[in-house]
Design a protein around this motif. Structure first.
Motif, mmCIF file in Angstrom:
data_model
loop_
_atom_site.group_PDB
_atom_site.id
_atom_site.type_symbol
_atom_site.label_atom_id
_atom_site.label_comp_id
_atom_site.label_asym_id
_atom_site.label_seq_id
_atom_site.Cartn_x
_atom_site.Cartn_y
_atom_site.Cartn_z
ATOM 1 N N LEU A 77 0.807 -1.222 0.000
ATOM 2 C CA LEU A 77 0.000 0.000 0.000
ATOM 3 C C LEU A 77 0.841 1.273 0.000
ATOM 4 O O LEU A 77 0.389 2.318 -0.492
ATOM 5 C CB LEU A 77 -0.910 0.009 1.227
ATOM 6 C CG LEU A 77 -2.243 -0.727 1.127
ATOM 7 C CD1 LEU A 77 -2.922 -0.760 2.485
ATOM 8 C CD2 LEU A 77 -3.147 -0.050 0.108
ATOM 9 N N ARG A 78 2.050 1.201 0.541
ATOM 10 C CA ARG A 78 2.838 2.413 0.804
ATOM 11 C C ARG A 78 2.956 3.352 -0.398
ATOM 12 O O ARG A 78 2.653 4.548 -0.282
ATOM 13 C CB ARG A 78 4.223 2.028 1.332
ATOM 14 C CG ARG A 78 5.017 3.210 1.893
ATOM 15 C CD ARG A 78 6.315 2.747 2.518
ATOM 16 N NE ARG A 78 6.046 1.863 3.647
ATOM 17 C CZ ARG A 78 6.527 0.635 3.768
ATOM 18 N NH1 ARG A 78 7.291 0.119 2.810
ATOM 19 N NH2 ARG A 78 6.274 -0.093 4.828
ATOM 20 N N PRO A 79 3.362 2.888 -1.575
ATOM 21 C CA PRO A 79 3.493 3.827 -2.697
ATOM 22 C C PRO A 79 2.144 4.388 -3.166
ATOM 23 O O PRO A 79 2.080 5.544 -3.619
ATOM 24 C CB PRO A 79 4.151 2.992 -3.798
ATOM 25 C CG PRO A 79 3.881 1.570 -3.426
ATOM 26 C CD PRO A 79 3.847 1.539 -1.937
ATOM 27 N N PHE A 80 1.088 3.596 -3.040
ATOM 28 C CA PHE A 80 -0.230 4.082 -3.456
ATOM 29 C C PHE A 80 -0.742 5.135 -2.487
ATOM 30 O O PHE A 80 -1.314 6.160 -2.901
ATOM 31 C CB PHE A 80 -1.212 2.906 -3.540
ATOM 32 C CG PHE A 80 -0.867 1.906 -4.596
ATOM 33 C CD1 PHE A 80 -1.166 2.133 -5.929
ATOM 34 C CD2 PHE A 80 -0.232 0.724 -4.260
ATOM 35 C CE1 PHE A 80 -0.850 1.206 -6.913
ATOM 36 C CE2 PHE A 80 0.102 -0.212 -5.233
ATOM 37 C CZ PHE A 80 -0.210 0.030 -6.562
ATOM 38 N N VAL A 81 -0.543 4.901 -1.184
ATOM 39 C CA VAL A 81 -0.961 5.883 -0.181
ATOM 40 C C VAL A 81 -0.171 7.175 -0.358
ATOM 41 O O VAL A 81 -0.714 8.281 -0.267
ATOM 42 C CB VAL A 81 -0.788 5.305 1.237
ATOM 43 C CG1 VAL A 81 -1.046 6.378 2.289
ATOM 44 C CG2 VAL A 81 -1.728 4.125 1.452
ATOM 45 N N ALA A 82 1.126 7.032 -0.633
ATOM 46 C CA ALA A 82 1.959 8.215 -0.845
ATOM 47 C C ALA A 82 1.484 9.014 -2.057
ATOM 48 O O ALA A 82 1.510 10.247 -2.055
ATOM 49 C CB ALA A 82 3.419 7.792 -1.022
ATOM 50 N N ALA A 83 1.030 8.299 -3.086
ATOM 51 C CA ALA A 83 0.534 8.969 -4.292
ATOM 52 C C ALA A 83 -0.890 9.494 -4.111
ATOM 53 O O ALA A 83 -1.371 10.303 -4.905
ATOM 54 C CB ALA A 83 0.573 8.011 -5.477
ATOM 55 N N GLY A 84 -1.581 8.987 -3.057
ATOM 56 C CA GLY A 84 -2.931 9.454 -2.785
ATOM 57 C C GLY A 84 -4.017 8.734 -3.548
ATOM 58 O O GLY A 84 -5.190 9.056 -3.410
ATOM 59 N N ARG A 85 -3.646 7.736 -4.321
ATOM 60 C CA ARG A 85 -4.650 7.004 -5.096
ATOM 61 C C ARG A 85 -4.127 5.621 -5.483
ATOM 62 O O ARG A 85 -2.924 5.373 -5.445
ATOM 63 C CB ARG A 85 -5.056 7.779 -6.339
ATOM 64 C CG ARG A 85 -3.926 8.071 -7.333
ATOM 65 C CD ARG A 85 -4.477 8.859 -8.537
ATOM 66 N NE ARG A 85 -5.195 10.035 -8.099
ATOM 67 C CZ ARG A 85 -6.131 10.658 -8.823
ATOM 68 N NH1 ARG A 85 -6.470 10.180 -10.011
ATOM 69 N NH2 ARG A 85 -6.734 11.737 -8.365
ATOM 70 N N GLY A 86 -5.054 4.754 -5.858
ATOM 71 C CA GLY A 86 -4.682 3.409 -6.271
ATOM 72 C C GLY A 86 -5.890 2.702 -6.846
ATOM 73 O O GLY A 86 -6.872 3.350 -7.235
ATOM 74 N N ASP A 87 -5.839 1.398 -6.872
ATOM 75 C CA ASP A 87 -6.924 0.600 -7.433
ATOM 76 C C ASP A 87 -7.049 -0.688 -6.629
ATOM 77 O O ASP A 87 -6.048 -1.369 -6.381
ATOM 78 C CB ASP A 87 -6.645 0.281 -8.903
ATOM 79 C CG ASP A 87 -7.784 -0.467 -9.562
ATOM 80 O OD1 ASP A 87 -7.864 -1.696 -9.378
ATOM 81 O OD2 ASP A 87 -8.587 0.163 -10.254
ATOM 82 N N VAL A 88 -8.266 -1.013 -6.208
ATOM 83 C CA VAL A 88 -8.480 -2.189 -5.367
ATOM 84 C C VAL A 88 -7.950 -3.455 -6.039
ATOM 85 O O VAL A 88 -7.276 -4.271 -5.410
ATOM 86 C CB VAL A 88 -9.983 -2.371 -5.046
ATOM 87 C CG1 VAL A 88 -10.199 -3.673 -4.266
ATOM 88 C CG2 VAL A 88 -10.519 -1.194 -4.258
ATOM 89 N N VAL A 89 -8.245 -3.623 -7.321
ATOM 90 C CA VAL A 89 -7.861 -4.843 -8.021
ATOM 91 C C VAL A 89 -6.337 -4.938 -8.136
ATOM 92 O O VAL A 89 -5.742 -5.977 -7.824
ATOM 93 C CB VAL A 89 -8.515 -4.900 -9.416
ATOM 94 C CG1 VAL A 89 -8.106 -6.182 -10.149
ATOM 95 C CG2 VAL A 89 -10.038 -4.815 -9.298
ATOM 96 N N GLU A 90 -5.705 -3.857 -8.553
ATOM 97 C CA GLU A 90 -4.251 -3.875 -8.719
ATOM 98 C C GLU A 90 -3.545 -4.102 -7.383
ATOM 99 O O GLU A 90 -2.622 -4.926 -7.276
ATOM 100 C CB GLU A 90 -3.783 -2.560 -9.337
ATOM 101 C CG GLU A 90 -2.279 -2.503 -9.550
ATOM 102 C CD GLU A 90 -1.799 -1.173 -10.111
ATOM 103 O OE1 GLU A 90 -0.578 -1.032 -10.326
ATOM 104 O OE2 GLU A 90 -2.653 -0.275 -10.323
ATOM 105 N N ILE A 91 -3.976 -3.395 -6.346
ATOM 106 C CA ILE A 91 -3.360 -3.549 -5.030
ATOM 107 C C ILE A 91 -3.587 -4.967 -4.506
ATOM 108 O O ILE A 91 -2.695 -5.583 -3.920
ATOM 109 C CB ILE A 91 -3.913 -2.496 -4.050
ATOM 110 C CG1 ILE A 91 -3.481 -1.096 -4.479
ATOM 111 C CG2 ILE A 91 -3.437 -2.778 -2.630
ATOM 112 C CD1 ILE A 91 -4.183 0.025 -3.727
ATOM 113 N N GLY A 92 -4.793 -5.487 -4.721
ATOM 114 C CA GLY A 92 -5.098 -6.844 -4.277
ATOM 115 C C GLY A 92 -4.179 -7.869 -4.909
ATOM 116 O O GLY A 92 -3.664 -8.764 -4.229
ATOM 117 N N TYR A 93 -3.973 -7.760 -6.218
ATOM 118 C CA TYR A 93 -3.069 -8.698 -6.899
ATOM 119 C C TYR A 93 -1.655 -8.607 -6.324
ATOM 120 O O TYR A 93 -1.014 -9.620 -6.042
ATOM 121 C CB TYR A 93 -3.030 -8.394 -8.395
ATOM 122 C CG TYR A 93 -4.076 -9.125 -9.207
ATOM 123 C CD1 TYR A 93 -4.050 -10.512 -9.333
ATOM 124 C CD2 TYR A 93 -5.098 -8.435 -9.851
ATOM 125 C CE1 TYR A 93 -4.998 -11.193 -10.072
ATOM 126 C CE2 TYR A 93 -6.063 -9.104 -10.596
ATOM 127 C CZ TYR A 93 -6.004 -10.486 -10.709
ATOM 128 O OH TYR A 93 -6.958 -11.149 -11.431
#
Length: 403
Positions: A77-93
């Motif tokens: 999660l760290r880089p996505f949280v730092a960027a302020g956004r992400g995707d459930v599917v991508e992070i889950g994989y």
């Protein structure tokens, strides 16, 4: 030859429990699914399931949930949280790839982001093998997907499976020679299969498919279940903003939300079976060996007589009436029930459950991490469902993180 559909909850549960019904959902994905555990029947199924269940003991689930997964989730999660956004599917994989590779027995040789990306790509390709029978595209598009699965299996064998086998065979040789004790052997499906390949008549191609199947099954369904759970949780919070605070503070309530989402969104909307002999089904219909029996999990899990007048709605406050599970029959019943149910869904809480020691399941753990970082649907990017399959799956579910 006809199709018999079972929709009632009680009848569906009883039908899935019939030992003389064999699996019929995955025939189209034979490049990966042929002869894997979920497709076996009778004595072959009994022997292999008994062997592989030795990996899925309670201490296995507890170890991965308490020790392995939490730091992996936070690192992912760290880089996505730092960027302020992400995707459930991508992070889950990305979060699940290490866990599923570990218990399948697939070594990550380099442990670099590029290698992880390649494993995620292969996992997505393998997902087509499990869903081929529900693909809604043209025959030529279906053939192209099958070719991609075959090519993916070849790459998986050369880059990951082959080296993983070689390392385990070397360790097994040392174990048989008394140079190392059993505790030094990897605790995974591939090691089990290699130790027992003579007893179970497992040629290399069959071991390859079985290992690839566990690599797929351990992550694929959990990731899509996570997407559904987050969608339902966000909708709940939109209807009643006060629920957000409770979800972040009360992890057992969060698990109830996940279980309710499992009930409404089984990974496959149906199970399919073939009768091994002529029989009368619990709904009173007669089935022959040429018939296909479709157990409609989606409809069965929404039956009013089983879950109340609002059975089709998301209601984590629903009162459970034992012995019905809060997630219905999503994980199957009988000899073909899901071996990884406890890994994905955790244990059922009781009135005296301690949330600090309770097994929550991987989906609840991931959902808790999302909420802890203030995850909300991204207002600038639309979530996208996969319309090429009869299954309810999300191709993308964009998020923003507030913390």
């Amino acid at each position: 030859m006809s199709t018999i559909t079972v929709t009632g909850y009680k009848e569906a549960q009883q039908t899935l429990s019939i030992p003389d019904l064999s699996q019929a959902l995955y025939d189209e994905g034979a490049a990966l699914m042929a002869d894997v555990l979920v497709n076996l029947h009778g004595e072959d199924h009994k022997q292999r399931r008994a062997l592989e269940m030795s990996v899925f003991r309670r201490d296995f689930f507890s170890y991965y949930e308490k020790e392995v997964l939490p730091p992996v989730v936070e690192e992912t999660l760290r880089p996505f949280v730092a960027a302020g956004r992400g995707d459930v599917v991508e992070i889950g994989y990305r979060a699940m790839i290490g866990l599923t590779a570990d218990f399948a027995g697939i070594d990550r040789q380099r442990r670099v982001p590029e290698e992880t990306a390649d494993l995620v790509r292969l996992l997505r390709v393998f997902g087509h093998a499990a869903t081929m029978g529900q693909f809604k595209g043209t025959p030529s598009e279906a053939e192209e997907l099958k070719k991609r699965v075959v090519d993916g299996m070849r790459e998986f064998d050369e880059r990951f499976f082959g080296p993983s086998v070689a390392r385990r065979e070397a360790l097994l040789a040392k174990f048989r020679n008394g140079e190392i004790d059993e505790a030094a052997l990897p605790r995974d499906i591939l090691t089990l299969l290699l130790r027992n390949e003579l007893n179970l008549d497992l040629p290399r191609e069959r071991v390859l498919r079985e290992t690839a199947f566990y690599f797929l099954a351990g992550a694929h369904t959990s990731i899509h279940s996570l997407s559904h759970a987050m969608h339902e949780i966000f909708a709940l919070c939109e209807r009643n903003p006060a629920e957000r605070e409770r979800l972040e503070k009360d992890v057992l309530f969060l698990q109830r939300c996940v279980h309710e989402s499992f009930r409404l969104h089984p990974s496959s909307p149906v199970s399919k079976r073939k009768a091994m002999c002529p029989m009368s089904l619990p709904n009173g219909q007669a089935a022959t060996t040429t018939d296909t029996i479709v157990i409609d999990l989606y409809q069965a899990n929404r039956q009013v007589d089983a879950f109340g007048d609002d059975a089709a709605s998301f209601n984590p406050h629903r009162t459970r009436v034992p012995p019905r599970m809060p997630y219905g029959i999503t994980f199957g019943v009988g000899v073909h029930s899901c071996l990884g149910k406890n890994l994905a869904a955790g244990d059922l809480p009781t009135a005296t459950t301690n949330p600090e020691t309770h097994q929550l399941g991987t989906v609840t753990l991931l959902a808790r991490a999302f909420l802890a970082h203030g995850a909300r649907p991204d207002p600038t990017r639309k979530a996208e469902q996969d319309l090429s399959t009869e299954r309810e799956t999300w191709l993308a579910y964009p998020l923003v993180f507030a913390r």
